[in-house]
Design an enzyme around this catalytic site. Structure first.
Site, mmCIF file in Angstrom:
data_model
loop_
_atom_site.group_PDB
_atom_site.id
_atom_site.type_symbol
_atom_site.label_atom_id
_atom_site.label_comp_id
_atom_site.label_asym_id
_atom_site.label_seq_id
_atom_site.Cartn_x
_atom_site.Cartn_y
_atom_site.Cartn_z
ATOM 1 N N THR A 13 47.267 25.899 35.566
ATOM 2 C CA THR A 13 46.896 25.689 34.169
ATOM 3 C C THR A 13 45.709 26.540 33.734
ATOM 4 O O THR A 13 45.269 26.438 32.588
ATOM 5 C CB THR A 13 46.564 24.204 33.921
ATOM 6 O OG1 THR A 13 45.487 23.810 34.784
ATOM 7 C CG2 THR A 13 47.773 23.326 34.192
ATOM 8 N N CYS A 131 40.019 43.060 40.096
ATOM 9 C CA CYS A 131 40.779 43.692 39.019
ATOM 10 C C CYS A 131 40.301 45.106 38.702
ATOM 11 O O CYS A 131 41.101 45.959 38.295
ATOM 12 C CB CYS A 131 40.725 42.827 37.760
ATOM 13 S SG CYS A 131 39.068 42.362 37.234
ATOM 14 N N HIS A 262 41.013 46.641 31.495
ATOM 15 C CA HIS A 262 39.911 47.448 32.014
ATOM 16 C C HIS A 262 40.287 48.932 31.963
ATOM 17 O O HIS A 262 41.450 49.299 32.192
ATOM 18 C CB HIS A 262 39.611 47.091 33.470
ATOM 19 C CG HIS A 262 38.978 45.748 33.660
ATOM 20 N ND1 HIS A 262 38.527 44.961 32.622
ATOM 21 C CD2 HIS A 262 38.712 45.053 34.808
ATOM 22 C CE1 HIS A 262 38.006 43.850 33.112
ATOM 23 N NE2 HIS A 262 38.121 43.875 34.435
#
Length: 355
Positions: A13, A131, A262
């Site tokens: 979630t 990331c 990014h």
């Protein structure tokens, strides 16, 4: 695959978990059971996966019983405790946090670069890279295989979503203030004054300065030598993923007022001479890389274009002015998709082939 493995998603979630659900729903269903796991306060929620309403169950040791692969999209401290528990219960834990990335007994995997390492998991855990590092790995891995990478100089321009929901909310609230003050100047003090007048004193912000109409040359936490944790991740994770222990890396990480995706400028130096045309051709062969490189017609990747898409986008490819073995390029990737959820899921798909 002789049978369909059972998959669990821990953190179903959360922000990245929500993206993961979208990815699962839009890829082939190769799973037996899919089990959604979250904190007790989220238990009981219904989420549709492949047309079926699944009930979220609370995180507990027994939640991993019968699970073959468990993906973790949760904070470091949660993964640190629960990924080993999942492994003890017989699941392969694929962890998107930073808890195990530099553990020598945990492989750090990008399927386009080092898929073989997914089988080398003595602790039953596979780690997903940060990331920022992931944004350039598909491209750098392809170029390294061809010309042998020696050095990287990287500047990142990181979206506020990299700081979580608080980053997204802060930029949105600041932009709302700026929108109501069209004559607002671009100086930090002007923005601060307007935010203070609107009742926003940055007390809930991840940053010490406004991010609207601004860039902040600091991402992560401060480490030795004046580097940030994000900058060290770029160096250490690049070395581990590419298998180049002595790779020379210099990184500067900057937060910019962009919601998602990014961007990185990369100066890459190789063992052999290469040209921009050769690099462009090699990257065009990569199935998860999209080359957008026609600057004469203003064609190059931007976060606004890339957000919501799975591939890595590369443009502004050019040979360094004074270095025949170096290439400059601009790389953009959605930090919530390939930078987090998608790569985690692709690792899970790799492991699923073992069943």
């Amino acid at each position: 695959m002789s049978r369909k493995p059972n998959l669990a998603l821990v953190g179903a979630t959360g922000a990245v978990g929500t993206v993961m659900i979208d990815i699962i729903n839009n890829r082939e269903n190769i799973w037996g059971e899919i089990r959604l796991i979250a904190s007790p306060r989220s238990a009981g929620k219904k989420i549709k996966v492949h047309g079926e309403n699944l009930t979220v169950v609370a995180l507990a040791p027994e939640a991993f019983d019968g699970i073959d692969i468990a993906m973790f999209d949760v904070p470091d401290e949660v993964s640190e405790v629960w990924a080993p528990i999942a492994a003890e219960r017989g699941a392969v834990a694929v962890d998107n946090s930073g808890a195990f990335r530099m553990n020598p007994d945990v492989p750090l995997v990008v399927p386009e670069v080092n898929p073989d390492q997914a089988r080398n998991r003595p602790l039953g855990i596979i780690s997903n890279p940060n990331c920022t590092t992931l944004t350039m790995m598909a491209a750098m891995g392809a170029l390294h295989r061809k010309w042998t990478l020696k050095e990287l100089v990287v500047s990142s321009y990181q979206a506020v979503s990299g700081a979580g929901a608080a980053g997204i909310d802060e930029l949105a609230s600041e932009l709302a203030v700026v929108g109501k003050n069209p004559s607002l100047g671009t100086q930090t003090d002007d923005v601060k004054a307007a935010l203070a007048h609107a009742g926003n004193n940055l007390s809930n912000s991840p940053w010490h300065y406004p991010i609207a109409l601004n860039v902040i040359p600091f991402a992560g936490s401060l480490k030795a030598g004046g580097h940030t944790s994000e900058e060290l991740k770029v160096r250490d994770e690049s070395r581990k993923i590419l298998g180049i222990a002595d790779l020379k890396v210099a990184a500067s990480c900057v937060r910019v007022p962009v919601q998602v995706a990014h961007s990185l400028t990369v100066h890459a130096t190789f063992a052999e001479e290469l040209t921009a045309d050769e690099v462009r051709s090699e990257l065009q062969k990569q199935p998860t890389v999209r080359v957008l490189d026609d600057p004469e017609n203003h064609v190059y990747p931007t976060p606004n274009l890339v957000a919501g898409q799975d591939p890595t986008f590369v443009g502004r490819i050019r040979q360094s002015l004074d270095f025949t073995k170096s290439i400059e390029l601009f790389v953009v990737g959605d930090n919530l998709r390939k930078g987090a959820a998608l790569n985690t899921y692709e690792i899970a798909e790799l492991v699923a082939r073992e069943f």
